[in-house]
Design a protein around this motif. Structure first.
Motif, PDB file in Angstrom:
ATOM      1  N   PRO A  83       0.831  -1.209   0.000  1.00  0.00           N
ATOM      2  CA  PRO A  83       0.000   0.000   0.000  1.00  0.00           C
ATOM      3  C   PRO A  83       0.868   1.264   0.000  1.00  0.00           C
ATOM      4  O   PRO A  83       1.805   1.374   0.797  1.00  0.00           O
ATOM      5  CB  PRO A  83      -0.815  -0.113   1.292  1.00  0.00           C
ATOM      6  N   VAL A  84       0.582   2.143  -0.923  1.00  0.00           N
ATOM      7  CA  VAL A  84       1.226   3.457  -0.945  1.00  0.00           C
ATOM      8  C   VAL A  84       0.174   4.469  -0.513  1.00  0.00           C
ATOM      9  O   VAL A  84      -0.758   4.773  -1.257  1.00  0.00           O
ATOM     10  CB  VAL A  84       1.762   3.807  -2.348  1.00  0.00           C
ATOM     11  N   ALA A  85       0.305   4.947   0.704  1.00  0.00           N
ATOM     12  CA  ALA A  85      -0.643   5.926   1.247  1.00  0.00           C
ATOM     13  C   ALA A  85       0.164   7.109   1.759  1.00  0.00           C
ATOM     14  O   ALA A  85       1.105   6.942   2.540  1.00  0.00           O
ATOM     15  CB  ALA A  85      -1.476   5.320   2.373  1.00  0.00           C
ATOM     16  N   ALA A  86      -0.179   8.302   1.292  1.00  0.00           N
ATOM     17  CA  ALA A  86       0.617   9.469   1.634  1.00  0.00           C
ATOM     18  C   ALA A  86      -0.271  10.697   1.754  1.00  0.00           C
ATOM     19  O   ALA A  86      -1.330  10.786   1.118  1.00  0.00           O
ATOM     20  CB  ALA A  86       1.685   9.711   0.569  1.00  0.00           C
ATOM     21  N   ARG A  87       0.183  11.627   2.551  1.00  0.00           N
ATOM     22  CA  ARG A  87      -0.478  12.931   2.646  1.00  0.00           C
ATOM     23  C   ARG A  87       0.089  13.898   1.610  1.00  0.00           C
ATOM     24  O   ARG A  87      -0.612  14.767   1.112  1.00  0.00           O
ATOM     25  CB  ARG A  87      -0.323  13.505   4.050  1.00  0.00           C
ATOM     26  N   ARG A  88       1.376  13.755   1.323  1.00  0.00           N
ATOM     27  CA  ARG A  88       2.004  14.596   0.309  1.00  0.00           C
ATOM     28  C   ARG A  88       2.947  13.716  -0.503  1.00  0.00           C
ATOM     29  O   ARG A  88       3.857  13.089   0.055  1.00  0.00           O
ATOM     30  CB  ARG A  88       2.757  15.768   0.964  1.00  0.00           C
ATOM     31  N   LEU A  89       2.709  13.705  -1.808  1.00  0.00           N
ATOM     32  CA  LEU A  89       3.460  12.826  -2.705  1.00  0.00           C
ATOM     33  C   LEU A  89       3.583  13.504  -4.062  1.00  0.00           C
ATOM     34  O   LEU A  89       2.670  14.208  -4.499  1.00  0.00           O
ATOM     35  CB  LEU A  89       2.748  11.477  -2.831  1.00  0.00           C
ATOM     36  N   GLU A  90       4.712  13.268  -4.723  1.00  0.00           N
ATOM     37  CA  GLU A  90       4.914  13.729  -6.099  1.00  0.00           C
ATOM     38  C   GLU A  90       5.502  12.576  -6.914  1.00  0.00           C
ATOM     39  O   GLU A  90       6.399  11.875  -6.434  1.00  0.00           O
ATOM     40  CB  GLU A  90       5.883  14.909  -6.151  1.00  0.00           C
ATOM     41  N   ALA A  91       4.998  12.404  -8.130  1.00  0.00           N
ATOM     42  CA  ALA A  91       5.528  11.394  -9.044  1.00  0.00           C
ATOM     43  C   ALA A  91       5.720  12.022 -10.415  1.00  0.00           C
ATOM     44  O   ALA A  91       5.012  12.970 -10.780  1.00  0.00           O
ATOM     45  CB  ALA A  91       4.597  10.186  -9.126  1.00  0.00           C
TER      46      ALA A  91
END
Length: 288
Positions: A83-91
């Motif tokens: 699981p990839v769960a984030a509040r702040r993420l950039e891809a």
């Protein structure tokens, strides 16, 4: 990962994806689809997200970049099995317009301002007018206008901090809005910046090239192309153009006044065919 394209024409620039939320948002499905576009955007990929529950002394930013197409990565499928769960993420998936195929030229870029804040940046666009960035080719590690943009913005923030005695949100926002407005002149500047609390978003193209979807009152996702199944398509909206927008916990907290520097997508297509003619046309626009 299978190739996915939903645009009327192939996107021959990089693609961006970001999350800003007040609670961890599960984005595996979005990331699988997003990185599936790497069959077109083959020149490297990267991802960064903030660790909100890291151990003391642990780096608050997880950053991974590879100079291979995302669909060829050995690491990415293993990451997305969990699981990839984030509040702040950039891809980011890269379609190169300048610079070698190497890790140093892959996004996100990371830097630190004078106050110790960690920043990450992803960029989609081309900078034809680099007057303000001219000296940063001597400072950058790689060879991209995206890295030069980040170095310039960090210098702007540092100078602002020294003049004003600190970098609160309002001071930071005003400095970024002014600087981004300046470098939007004759440049295609879709970018997303994150400082660990706020996500700053900007687009200045004549067509809709950056979109957002409000997942909840405190959660938003941003993407070059709308993602998800057909039932989600109508839930995506174009990001307002020609202004800087700041998000915190999935909500807009401030928007700058619009600047006048709209980048014409048709001019980008013409430049590929008639570089000398369009360069002359840009000079006319610049001095109009």
């Amino acid at each position: 990962m299978q190739p996915v394209s939903r645009c009327g024409r192939e996107q021959t620039v990089c693609e961006l994806f970001a999350v800003n939320a007040g609670h961890p948002v599960a984005v595996n499905d979005y990331l699988v689809e997003f990185f599936g576009h790497s069959h077109i955007h083959r020149d490297g990929w990267g991802i960064a997200w903030r660790r909100d529950d890291g151990a003391p002394g642990e780096d608050p930013v997880f950053l991974h970049r590879e100079p291979v197409p995302a669909y060829e990565s050995d690491y990415l499928p293993r990451m997305l099995e969990h699981p990839v769960a984030a509040r702040r993420l950039e891809a980011h998936i890269r379609f190169s317009t300048a610079g070698r195929l190497c890790e140093e030229n892959c996004h996100p870029f990371r830097g630190e301002d004078i106050s110790g804040r960690n920043w990450t940046l992803i960029h989609n666009g081309i900078l034809f007018n680099e007057g303000l960035l001219a000296s940063y080719d001597l400072k950058e590690v790689g060879e991209t206008d995206s890295e030069r943009t980040m170095l310039f913005l960090l210098d702007v923030l540092d100078e602002t901090a020294l003049r004003s005695g600190g970098l609160g949100f309002d001071t930071t926002f005003s400095a970024l809005a002014s600087a981004i407005g300046q470098i939007s002149n004759l440049n295609r500047l879709n970018l997303i910046l994150d400082d660990g609390t706020y996500t700053y978003v900007h687009t200045n193209t004549s067509e809709d090239t950056l979109h957002y979807r409000q997942l909840a009152d405190d959660a938003i996702v941003i993407s070059t192309q709308p993602l998800g199944d057909e039932s989600e398509r109508e839930l995506w909206r174009p990001v307002p153009r020609n202004r800087l927008i700041a998000y915190r916990d999935g909500r807009i907290v401030r928007t700058s006044k619009p600047h006048g520097y709209v980048f014409c997508e048709a001019l980008l297509e013409l430049r590929k065919i008639y570089p000398a003619i369009t360069a002359s046309a840009e000079k006319v626009i610049e001095h109009a």
